[in-house]
Design a protein around this motif. Structure first.
Motif, mmCIF file in Angstrom:
data_model
loop_
_atom_site.group_PDB
_atom_site.id
_atom_site.type_symbol
_atom_site.label_atom_id
_atom_site.label_comp_id
_atom_site.label_asym_id
_atom_site.label_seq_id
_atom_site.Cartn_x
_atom_site.Cartn_y
_atom_site.Cartn_z
ATOM 1 N N LEU A 30 0.806 -1.218 0.000
ATOM 2 C CA LEU A 30 0.000 0.000 0.000
ATOM 3 C C LEU A 30 0.844 1.277 0.000
ATOM 4 O O LEU A 30 0.298 2.371 -0.007
ATOM 5 C CB LEU A 30 -0.948 -0.002 1.201
ATOM 6 N N GLY A 31 2.174 1.129 0.051
ATOM 7 C CA GLY A 31 3.053 2.285 -0.066
ATOM 8 C C GLY A 31 3.843 2.659 1.170
ATOM 9 O O GLY A 31 4.650 3.586 1.133
ATOM 10 N N ALA A 32 3.634 1.985 2.273
ATOM 11 C CA ALA A 32 4.390 2.294 3.489
ATOM 12 C C ALA A 32 5.799 1.703 3.399
ATOM 13 O O ALA A 32 6.023 0.724 2.700
ATOM 14 C CB ALA A 32 3.675 1.733 4.713
ATOM 15 N N ASN A 33 6.709 2.311 4.129
ATOM 16 C CA ASN A 33 8.078 1.795 4.169
ATOM 17 C C ASN A 33 8.118 0.490 4.943
ATOM 18 O O ASN A 33 8.671 -0.494 4.464
ATOM 19 C CB ASN A 33 9.014 2.831 4.800
ATOM 20 N N ALA A 34 7.529 0.432 6.112
ATOM 21 C CA ALA A 34 7.383 -0.775 6.943
ATOM 22 C C ALA A 34 8.577 -1.723 6.853
ATOM 23 O O ALA A 34 8.441 -2.879 6.477
ATOM 24 C CB ALA A 34 6.093 -1.505 6.587
ATOM 25 N N LEU A 35 9.756 -1.216 7.174
ATOM 26 C CA LEU A 35 11.005 -1.981 7.207
ATOM 27 C C LEU A 35 11.520 -2.399 5.824
ATOM 28 O O LEU A 35 12.435 -3.220 5.742
ATOM 29 C CB LEU A 35 10.878 -3.210 8.115
ATOM 30 N N ALA A 36 10.954 -1.843 4.763
ATOM 31 C CA ALA A 36 11.425 -2.199 3.418
ATOM 32 C C ALA A 36 12.900 -1.843 3.250
ATOM 33 O O ALA A 36 13.645 -2.565 2.581
ATOM 34 C CB ALA A 36 10.587 -1.509 2.353
ATOM 35 N N ASP A 37 13.336 -0.746 3.861
ATOM 36 C CA ASP A 37 14.734 -0.348 3.737
ATOM 37 C C ASP A 37 15.673 -1.233 4.553
ATOM 38 O O ASP A 37 16.885 -1.116 4.456
ATOM 39 C CB ASP A 37 14.908 1.119 4.120
ATOM 40 N N LYS A 38 15.109 -2.151 5.339
ATOM 41 C CA LYS A 38 15.917 -3.078 6.137
ATOM 42 C C LYS A 38 15.884 -4.490 5.559
ATOM 43 O O LYS A 38 16.415 -5.424 6.143
ATOM 44 C CB LYS A 38 15.408 -3.136 7.588
ATOM 45 N N ASP A 39 15.249 -4.655 4.405
ATOM 46 C CA ASP A 39 15.134 -5.958 3.753
ATOM 47 C C ASP A 39 16.503 -6.363 3.208
ATOM 48 O O ASP A 39 17.091 -5.623 2.425
ATOM 49 C CB ASP A 39 14.109 -5.865 2.619
ATOM 50 N N PRO A 40 17.032 -7.505 3.613
ATOM 51 C CA PRO A 40 18.378 -7.897 3.180
ATOM 52 C C PRO A 40 18.403 -8.389 1.729
ATOM 53 O O PRO A 40 18.448 -9.581 1.459
ATOM 54 C CB PRO A 40 18.748 -9.011 4.167
ATOM 55 N N LEU A 41 18.383 -7.441 0.827
ATOM 56 C CA LEU A 41 18.419 -7.736 -0.603
ATOM 57 C C LEU A 41 19.723 -7.221 -1.206
ATOM 58 O O LEU A 41 20.321 -6.278 -0.675
ATOM 59 C CB LEU A 41 17.256 -7.036 -1.316
ATOM 60 N N PRO A 42 20.142 -7.779 -2.330
ATOM 61 C CA PRO A 42 21.290 -7.202 -3.047
ATOM 62 C C PRO A 42 20.964 -5.752 -3.428
ATOM 63 O O PRO A 42 19.790 -5.406 -3.625
ATOM 64 C CB PRO A 42 21.415 -8.079 -4.295
ATOM 65 N N PRO A 43 21.983 -4.894 -3.536
ATOM 66 C CA PRO A 43 21.749 -3.462 -3.766
ATOM 67 C C PRO A 43 20.827 -3.125 -4.941
ATOM 68 O O PRO A 43 19.957 -2.275 -4.810
ATOM 69 C CB PRO A 43 23.156 -2.904 -3.986
ATOM 70 N N HIS A 44 20.985 -3.792 -6.087
ATOM 71 C CA HIS A 44 20.145 -3.444 -7.246
ATOM 72 C C HIS A 44 18.676 -3.795 -6.991
ATOM 73 O O HIS A 44 17.778 -3.068 -7.408
ATOM 74 C CB HIS A 44 20.673 -4.086 -8.529
ATOM 75 N N LEU A 45 18.422 -4.902 -6.301
ATOM 76 C CA LEU A 45 17.037 -5.259 -5.978
ATOM 77 C C LEU A 45 16.475 -4.341 -4.889
ATOM 78 O O LEU A 45 15.301 -3.986 -4.910
ATOM 79 C CB LEU A 45 16.954 -6.716 -5.521
ATOM 80 N N ARG A 46 17.317 -3.945 -3.957
ATOM 81 C CA ARG A 46 16.898 -3.032 -2.896
ATOM 82 C C ARG A 46 16.455 -1.696 -3.505
ATOM 83 O O ARG A 46 15.458 -1.120 -3.091
ATOM 84 C CB ARG A 46 18.050 -2.830 -1.910
ATOM 85 N N SER A 127 31.248 -6.375 -0.862
ATOM 86 C CA SER A 127 31.832 -5.603 -1.956
ATOM 87 C C SER A 127 32.193 -4.211 -1.427
ATOM 88 O O SER A 127 31.498 -3.650 -0.581
ATOM 89 C CB SER A 127 30.855 -5.500 -3.122
ATOM 90 N N VAL A 128 33.278 -3.670 -1.900
ATOM 91 C CA VAL A 128 33.788 -2.394 -1.405
ATOM 92 C C VAL A 128 32.766 -1.271 -1.589
ATOM 93 O O VAL A 128 32.551 -0.473 -0.685
ATOM 94 C CB VAL A 128 35.125 -2.041 -2.109
ATOM 95 N N GLU A 129 32.096 -1.247 -2.729
ATOM 96 C CA GLU A 129 31.162 -0.157 -3.004
ATOM 97 C C GLU A 129 29.887 -0.218 -2.160
ATOM 98 O O GLU A 129 29.224 0.792 -1.967
ATOM 99 C CB GLU A 129 30.804 -0.109 -4.488
ATOM 100 N N HIS A 130 29.549 -1.391 -1.623
ATOM 101 C CA HIS A 130 28.323 -1.537 -0.828
ATOM 102 C C HIS A 130 28.592 -2.068 0.579
ATOM 103 O O HIS A 130 27.689 -2.602 1.218
ATOM 104 C CB HIS A 130 27.338 -2.474 -1.541
ATOM 105 N N ALA A 131 29.807 -1.908 1.065
ATOM 106 C CA ALA A 131 30.187 -2.486 2.358
ATOM 107 C C ALA A 131 29.341 -1.928 3.502
ATOM 108 O O ALA A 131 28.856 -2.682 4.349
ATOM 109 C CB ALA A 131 31.669 -2.262 2.623
ATOM 110 N N ALA A 134 25.827 -3.311 3.256
ATOM 111 C CA ALA A 134 25.829 -4.747 3.562
ATOM 112 C C ALA A 134 25.935 -4.983 5.063
ATOM 113 O O ALA A 134 25.245 -5.848 5.614
ATOM 114 C CB ALA A 134 26.973 -5.440 2.830
ATOM 115 N N HIS A 135 26.762 -4.218 5.746
ATOM 116 C CA HIS A 135 26.908 -4.369 7.188
ATOM 117 C C HIS A 135 25.633 -3.952 7.920
ATOM 118 O O HIS A 135 25.216 -4.612 8.872
ATOM 119 C CB HIS A 135 28.125 -3.584 7.701
ATOM 120 N N MET A 136 25.013 -2.872 7.472
ATOM 121 C CA MET A 136 23.766 -2.424 8.102
ATOM 122 C C MET A 136 22.666 -3.472 7.919
ATOM 123 O O MET A 136 21.974 -3.830 8.874
ATOM 124 C CB MET A 136 23.311 -1.079 7.493
ATOM 125 N N LEU A 137 22.545 -4.004 6.716
ATOM 126 C CA LEU A 137 21.520 -5.021 6.454
ATOM 127 C C LEU A 137 21.819 -6.326 7.205
ATOM 128 O O LEU A 137 20.892 -6.990 7.687
ATOM 129 C CB LEU A 137 21.396 -5.274 4.953
#
Length: 186
Positions: A30-46, A127-131, A134-137
């Protein structure tokens, strides 16, 4: 709490976990963030997830619907009306979901406790560019998602165990006040 009541905790726990997960996915659909930014996905999928890519929105609707089915199946393992569902089907679903969710939480499917600890300790470098991401996720996965999936999987295992240990003639739902076993419990 009596022994029969404790035995039913797995089914009710699996239903509560499914409802919580489904509520989050519905909120995301429905459009809420609801932890979407904490979903452990690869960067391009995130990035696609956070940009509300139509495929991700559709997947959230599907996952919310699957969670509703999960609630119903979990309750079928503990409620009298569940005797109308073939016992083998309930057992197959319960044990399959238990195995999948416990494997996910441990790390057999990537991430999980093992993968997160390996990443956070530097044994498996990011990966260096997303370290930083990756650590936060990995921290979120280690502290929230993996324990949640472990709990959910253990609830499914408890529900499956309860159904597995009840003999064909024994009332699986004997602990439900005012109920009698259904003649076709299997």
């Amino acid at each position: 709490m009596s022994r029969p009541d404790r035995a039913r905790v797995g089914g009710y726990g699996a239903a509560v976990c499914a409802a919580a997960y489904g509520s989050m996915k519905l909120a995301q659909a429905l459009g809420a963030n609801a932890l979407a930014d904490k979903d452990p996905l690869p960067p391009h999928l995130r990035e696609q997830l956070l940009a509300r890519d139509p495929w991700f929105v559709a997947s959230h609707w599907l996952l919310a619907g699957a969670a509703v089915v999960g609630v119903i199946v979990a309750l079928a393992t503990v409620r009298p009306w569940g005797t109308r569902v073939p016992r083998r089907l309930l057992l197959t679903i319960a044990w399959t979901l238990a195995t999948f969710m416990i494997a996910r939480s441990i790390g057999a499917l990537g991430g999980g406790f093992v993968g997160d600890i390996l990443l956070l300790t530097g044994v498996r470098p990011a990966s260096v560019e997303h370290a930083e991401l990756a650590h936060m996720l990995a921290r979120w996965d280690l502290l929230l998602w993996s324990p949640f999936f472990l709990l959910w999987g253990l609830c499914w295992a408890a529900a499956g165990w309860r159904l597995s240990t009840a003999s064909r003639g024994q009332a699986v739902f004997a602990s439900c006040p005012g109920t009698r076993p259904h003649p076709s419990i299997d």
